[in-house]
Design a protein around this motif. Structure first.
Motif, mmCIF file in Angstrom:
data_model
loop_
_atom_site.group_PDB
_atom_site.id
_atom_site.type_symbol
_atom_site.label_atom_id
_atom_site.label_comp_id
_atom_site.label_asym_id
_atom_site.label_seq_id
_atom_site.Cartn_x
_atom_site.Cartn_y
_atom_site.Cartn_z
ATOM 1 N N GLN A 1 41.967 37.534 42.048
ATOM 2 C CA GLN A 1 40.937 38.193 42.834
ATOM 3 C C GLN A 1 39.758 37.244 42.963
ATOM 4 N N LEU A 2 39.398 36.948 44.183
ATOM 5 C CA LEU A 2 38.314 36.016 44.444
ATOM 6 C C LEU A 2 36.997 36.766 44.478
ATOM 7 N N THR B 1 51.043 43.655 36.508
ATOM 8 C CA THR B 1 50.060 42.659 36.085
ATOM 9 C C THR B 1 48.818 42.826 36.956
ATOM 10 N N PHE B 2 47.684 42.989 36.292
ATOM 11 C CA PHE B 2 46.437 43.240 36.993
ATOM 12 C C PHE B 2 45.617 41.971 37.149
ATOM 13 N N GLY B 3 44.826 41.935 38.217
ATOM 14 C CA GLY B 3 43.823 40.900 38.360
ATOM 15 C C GLY B 3 42.637 41.197 37.463
ATOM 16 N N THR B 4 41.652 40.324 37.512
ATOM 17 C CA THR B 4 40.493 40.459 36.632
ATOM 18 C C THR B 4 39.441 41.410 37.178
ATOM 19 N N GLY C 1 35.176 42.971 31.058
ATOM 20 C CA GLY C 1 35.239 42.008 32.149
ATOM 21 C C GLY C 1 36.632 41.569 32.548
ATOM 22 N N GLN C 2 37.635 42.242 32.010
ATOM 23 C CA GLN C 2 39.021 41.871 32.310
ATOM 24 C C GLN C 2 39.773 43.046 32.915
ATOM 25 N N GLY C 3 40.912 42.726 33.511
ATOM 26 C CA GLY C 3 41.795 43.787 33.950
ATOM 27 C C GLY C 3 42.639 44.277 32.782
#
Lengths: 116, 115
Positions: A6-7, A105-108, B40-42
């Protein structure tokens, strides 16, 4: 292994402006892709998902996302931001884990701020 | 109908103590997942249950972490000898079958703070 990027960890838009949250995926096979929203102190809620049907996916609350294989992207958009859209948004990709189950799997995440 | 519920919503404990976190999935959902979300993380995958069995526990960080789902419904995540690095929000999700196109429904999470 599949992954998403994720940008932009923070995005600010004015109320009524276009919302664009970017997500690029890495996958060796056609992916299943998701966008989730997380409001403060709440769990994640599914906004929309792509499962290899129509490339333009419409979700809840006026959000939509377009799957672009050539760009390996799945950006989330909304034509007009509302104050209630302020939240954290997660892009996610689903793979088959051991035994064929859904391994996500998730982005940040991207925190969306809406400015009045 | 009722969604996924998790208890407690907040847990503060001291380093070295044992904690249990509970997840009540949506009725009839055979697939249950635990995730850990650090600041701050997924969410990061911990473990997946299909029915009563842990089909994939590859995300558990070490042997201090253990989870059970004895009757194929409620699940408990157990952490022994807690460490400050275990502080995070622990999320539970359930889905109807666990297939790749399923929607996972998340609970509100348990915020664990280890002092």
């Amino acid at each position: 292994a599949q992954s998403v990027t994720q940008l932009g960890s923070h995005v600010s838009v004015s109320e009524g402006a276009l919302v664009l949250l970017r997500c690029n995926y890495s996958s060796s096979v056609p992916p299943y892709l998701f966008w989730y929203v997380q409001y403060p102190n709440q769990g994640l809620q599914l906004l929309l998902k792509y499962t290899s049907a129509a490339t333009l996916v419409k979700g809840i609350n006026g959000f939509e996302a377009e799957f672009k294989k050539s760009e390996t992207s799945f950006h989330l958009t909304k034509p007009s931001a509302h104050m209630s859209d302020a939240a954290e948004y997660f892009c996610a990709v689903s793979d088959e884990g051991t035994g064929g189950y859904q391994k996500v799997t998730f982005g940040t995440g991207t925190k969306l701020q809406v400015i009045p | 109908g009722a969604g996924v519920s998790q208890t407690p919503s907040n847990k503060v404990t001291e380093k070295g103590k044992y904690v249990e976190l509970r997840c009540d999935p949506i009725s009839g959902h055979t697939a249950l997942y635990w995730y850990r979300q650090s600041l701050g993380q997924g969410p990061e995958f911990l473990i997946y249950f299909q029915g009563t069995g842990a089909a994939d526990d590859s995300g558990l960080p070490n042997d201090r972490f253990f989870a059970v789902r004895p009757e194929g419904s409620v699940s408990t995540l157990k952490i022994q000898r807690t460490e400050r690095g275990d502080s995070a929000v622990y999320l539970c999700a359930s889905s109807s079958t666990g297939s790749s196109t399923d929607t996972q429904y998340f609970g509100p999470g348990t915020r664990l703070t280890v002092l």
